[in-house]
Design an enzyme around this catalytic site. Sequence first.
Site, PDB file in Angstrom:
ATOM      1  N   ARG A  23      -8.405  -1.061   8.253  1.00 52.81           N
ATOM      2  CA  ARG A  23      -9.452  -0.153   7.782  1.00 52.81           C
ATOM      3  C   ARG A  23      -9.814   0.862   8.866  1.00 52.81           C
ATOM      4  NH1 ARG A  23     -14.319  -1.671   3.566  1.00 52.81           N
ATOM      5  NH2 ARG A  23     -14.526   0.446   2.826  1.00 52.81           N
ATOM      6  N   CYS A  24      -8.793   1.530   9.345  1.00 51.78           N
ATOM      7  CA  CYS A  24      -8.983   2.426  10.481  1.00 51.78           C
ATOM      8  C   CYS A  24      -7.786   3.340  10.547  1.00 51.78           C
ATOM      9  CB  CYS A  24      -9.088   1.573  11.740  1.00 51.78           C
ATOM     10  SG  CYS A  24      -8.413   2.252  13.220  1.00 51.78           S
ATOM     11  N   GLU A  40     -12.939   4.535   5.799  1.00 44.09           N
ATOM     12  CA  GLU A  40     -12.956   3.736   7.025  1.00 44.09           C
ATOM     13  C   GLU A  40     -14.091   4.058   7.975  1.00 44.09           C
ATOM     14  OE1 GLU A  40      -9.144   4.989   7.762  1.00 44.09           O
ATOM     15  OE2 GLU A  40      -8.191   3.311   6.758  1.00 44.09           O
ATOM     16  N   GLN A  49       0.826  -1.207   0.000  1.00 44.30           N
ATOM     17  CA  GLN A  49       0.000   0.000   0.000  1.00 44.30           C
ATOM     18  C   GLN A  49       0.862   1.260   0.000  1.00 44.30           C
ATOM     19  OE1 GLN A  49      -2.741  -2.199   3.217  1.00 44.30           O
ATOM     20  NE2 GLN A  49      -3.425  -0.119   2.851  1.00 44.30           N
TER      21      GLN A  49
END
Length: 786
Positions: A367-368, A737, A220
């Site tokens: 996802r945060c 998110e 990523q």
Amino acid sequence: MTETVPQIRGLGHSVKRKEDPRFLRGKGNYIDDLKLPGMLYMDIVRSPYPHARIVGIDASEALKVPGVAAVVTGKDLEAAGLAWMPTLMSDTQMVLPTDHVVYQSQEVAVVVATSRYAAADGVTAVNVEYEPLPPVIDPIKALEPDAPLVRPDKEKQSNHIWHWEVGDRAATEEALNSADVVVEQDIYIPRIHVASIETCGCVASFDRISGKLTIWMTTQAPHAIRTVFSLVSKIPEHKIRVISPDIGGGFGGKVPVYPGYVCAVVAALTTGKPVKWIEDRSENLQADSFARDYHIHAELGADRSGKMRGLRIKTIADHGAADAAANPSKFPAGLFSIVTGSYDMPQAYVEVDGVYTNKPPGGVAYRCSFRVTEAVHTIERMVDTLALKLDMDPADLRMKNFIQPEQFPYKSVLGWEYDSGNYPAALQKALDRIGYQELRREQSEKRARGELMGIGISTFTEIVGAGPSHTFDILGIKMFDSAEIRVHPTGSAIVRIGVQTQGQGHETTFAQIVAEELGLPVENIEVEHGDTDTAPYGLGTYASRSTPTAGAATAIAARKIRDKAAHLAAHLLECSVDDLEWKDYRFQVKGAPERSKSMPELAFAAYTNHPLGMEAGLEAVTYYDPPNLTFPFGAYICVVDIDRGTGEVHVRRFVAIDDCGTVINPMIVEGQVHGGLTMGLAPALYEQIWYDDDGNMHGGTLMDYLVPTAVETPNWETDRTVTPSPHHPIGAKGVGESATVGAPPAIVNAVVDALSHLGVTHVDIPMTPPRIWRILQEKGVALASS
Ligand code: CDP
């Protein structure tokens, strides 16, 4: 929200995703699609023990397996100074062990062979002799003086990694002491794992002639990875190319560097052949970085009317065998200090201690935006606990304590400056949409009949867009992000961005930003990313940072182009720049709109008819350093019914009102929210990785790690309010998110609400049928099966 003209399809249009035709036709370009001539395949020998001394590794039988080319062990890496690697949190982590293992499934040796099957056969033929050592699994026990030491390599000789605190301890204590009511709660947010469809993997290839190392990898953050690889391997950075092609889901799990990547590079360098490594599903679940694993103790004080006075939190963060989170350096507990949430909290004090245990390393932001999930879960649970104690409606209690719209920009007691928000409007919209009062009536009727129905609210505030470079860096690399735009003579454009899409649709939304700013049709704008040889340097995509950072960079780069185009227009229209205005996607002479030039006309002039003294071409690059983070928010309401026979929780309705400021693409935002909600449902009801006292992992396959499917997923009812960010060039905040962060406490609050009349004040997640059924039994309301 303004919707711009259909020919351009800039902001506010549900443009279909440009990337989907290739995905839908099976033409995506994932790592495992890459096949290079002479490529070797790598597989990994893993430890069955959570803690053991390695007595010896015998690779002789493995080397006899047909096709096996090499076996690499920690001793081999040690000779090259590569047995250890830095984590993104300035900790160290074994690439391969030299003398002992510290978690089950740890990488112990790698085998490279001419086929994946031969490599797997080689793995089973490697003989490792272990002498088991006692493991420590519970982070609380790990802090006891006689606990087994997980990291004897550390100077500190303790399982305690770091202590971090924020807020005023004394003032918070005073606030709690003088509060009329204080509620207290232990909350455990269990270890979960990113279970993206694509597991991790890479192909490493070294060209001996050019001396260039190319790594195609599931990352990523390709640029940051290239820099770290260069620093560790001493290969000059221009001789390393990291390519992150199509990624089948990242969610934070593809930010860290895993030992497999390093071993594949070493194997490619030593064999002189390209080497491919692709994890299998169990390896992915069992050894890659986990998320959450926070043991929280929270206290919230208020006066009798419900006005909050103070919040105190103590947390133990279990990091496993290495702190391999990927937080910005100055934030060992991430942005957990957003824990005062959407409320005007006068005092707060938070402390967190990081601890080593014999479990896989990590602490990634699944996802945060770096521990925001944990923060939101804590405050939203505590608000409901307080409502219960005060016998107040949880919606009323929230309304009473919200930061009010006129208080923005709002400085929180823990130091954040919230950019904008309108929390009462979002909650009111959710209450109206779900029919809250009617549901409360239904609930009391059902309760009278012995049925278990609950309504749960979560009104969360996120903090995304890491980050302003004055405070945010990763391993010393300051956080910012970038965009480069080149407009071609015939009026189409290429945009290269420093962030890396993993399914979020950047190829579409970033083109929409440029379309809006330059008045070029969206289909004429191509977006590229993920190749360090061509994309401008950026810190990557995670923590919903792409739109707040690279999205802003894209708008500003486009505005630079527009500024130059104004001079071209003035030249062509034989007027001064001051006589021009940008209107309806063209430069027009003020008061004479028939005299105008469009961007394609100006682009052509930039290469064919630019004035003397002006540089040819129409391009710009921007490295954007955001002045602040953005603070998206939402109001979620969940309705559950609990089956008294099985303990099963059924989410009957779920209304999600999100606010991410200006919306670029409503369809993509809705998709992000739908996916996020399902990823919030998952830990609330199903997913957990846990270890028994002997350090054996439970949840290491998809048979045990219950990822929800369409069958378990309720019908999400989504809507939005729009409160633009005042500092973002187009007013957009991140959204990726929000739903994962906001959903779990809404579901827990609904379950507790369904059981509160029985004296239940808290339930830890995942709220599986056995866990709920045990509560029903304890409370004497479980229906007997006989
Ligand atoms: O960093 P990441 O892409 O995961 O998260 P994001 O910035 O929240 O964006 C997720 C997707 O939603 C991207 O395609 C964004 O451009 C899009 N988005 C949008 O259309 N409008 C917003 N206000 C925020 C995001």
